[in-house]
Design an enzyme around this catalytic site. Structure first.
Site, PDB file in Angstrom:
ATOM      1  N   GLN A 241       0.835  -1.203   0.000  1.00 17.16           N
ATOM      2  CA  GLN A 241       0.000   0.000   0.000  1.00 17.16           C
ATOM      3  C   GLN A 241       0.869   1.251   0.000  1.00 17.16           C
ATOM      4  O   GLN A 241       1.303   1.737   1.037  1.00 17.16           O
ATOM      5  CB  GLN A 241      -0.952   0.012   1.202  1.00 17.16           C
ATOM      6  CG  GLN A 241      -1.931   1.159   1.092  1.00 17.16           C
ATOM      7  CD  GLN A 241      -3.159   0.942   1.936  1.00 17.16           C
ATOM      8  OE1 GLN A 241      -3.333  -0.080   2.575  1.00 17.16           O
ATOM      9  NE2 GLN A 241      -4.018   1.930   1.935  1.00 17.16           N
ATOM     10  N   PHE A 242       1.083   1.808  -1.203  1.00 11.44           N
ATOM     11  CA  PHE A 242       1.927   2.994  -1.330  1.00 11.44           C
ATOM     12  C   PHE A 242       1.321   4.200  -0.632  1.00 11.44           C
ATOM     13  O   PHE A 242       2.033   5.127  -0.249  1.00 11.44           O
ATOM     14  CB  PHE A 242       2.216   3.314  -2.803  1.00 11.44           C
ATOM     15  CG  PHE A 242       1.069   3.952  -3.535  1.00 11.44           C
ATOM     16  CD1 PHE A 242       0.988   5.341  -3.632  1.00 11.44           C
ATOM     17  CD2 PHE A 242       0.081   3.190  -4.126  1.00 11.44           C
ATOM     18  CE1 PHE A 242      -0.058   5.949  -4.308  1.00 11.44           C
ATOM     19  CE2 PHE A 242      -0.964   3.779  -4.799  1.00 11.44           C
ATOM     20  CZ  PHE A 242      -1.040   5.167  -4.893  1.00 11.44           C
ATOM     21  N   THR A 243       0.008   4.203  -0.417  1.00  5.37           N
ATOM     22  CA  THR A 243      -0.641   5.370   0.192  1.00  5.37           C
ATOM     23  C   THR A 243      -0.237   5.579   1.640  1.00  5.37           C
ATOM     24  O   THR A 243      -0.518   6.637   2.206  1.00  5.37           O
ATOM     25  CB  THR A 243      -2.179   5.276   0.088  1.00  5.37           C
ATOM     26  OG1 THR A 243      -2.628   4.127   0.798  1.00  5.37           O
ATOM     27  CG2 THR A 243      -2.629   5.195  -1.362  1.00  5.37           C
TER      28      THR A 243
END
Length: 141
Positions: A74-76
């Site tokens: 999850q890059f967020t």
């Protein structure tokens, strides 16, 4: 590397109507973010921490009770919304850097003896889980 982990009583990831990763019963759902400068040593350190952190029932770890983990990229987690209304993702590592490091976390967990399920890197995933507690923790290495 940054991880948000939740103690769960089951969790799954669905992509295009297909379940690609699922754990049943007590375990951890782990969202993993990668930033610039992360490396395989940090991935190994995160894996050891995830396997041994004592947040399951009765202060047990996954290693204590052989509980499964669902690991999802999850890059967020490296989003920044301090200015304006639209987050920036400048602190998130690009996919060609992040994907192998998330895979390294999974590989290291499996080498430690963990049963690990995963999401699909870069896919539009639907994650569902039953948070037990609720209990959510952020870890940064």
């Amino acid at each position: 590397m940054r991880a948000v982990l939740q103690r769960v009583d089951g969790a799954k990831v669905v992509v295009d109507g297909e379940t690609v990763g699922e754990i049943e019963g007590e375990g951890l759902c782990v969202l993993v973010g990668v930033t610039h400068g992360d490396n395989p040593d940090k991935a190994a350190q995160l894996a050891r921490k995830l396997w041994s952190v004592r947040i399951l029932e009765d202060e047990k770890s996954c290693s204590d009770v052989n509980a499964p983990l669902l690991v999802i990229s999850q890059f967020t987690l490296y989003g920044d919304a301090r200015k304006g209304r639209r987050p920036t993702w400048n602190a998130a590592a690009p996919g060609d850097v992040a994907e192998p490091l998330v895979d390294e976390v999974v590989d290291r967990l499996r080498a430690l003896g963990a049963r690990v399920e995963t999401g699909r890197f870069g896919a539009d995933m639907r994650v569902s889980l039953t948070n037990h507690g609720p209990f959510t923790l952020q870890i940064e290495v």
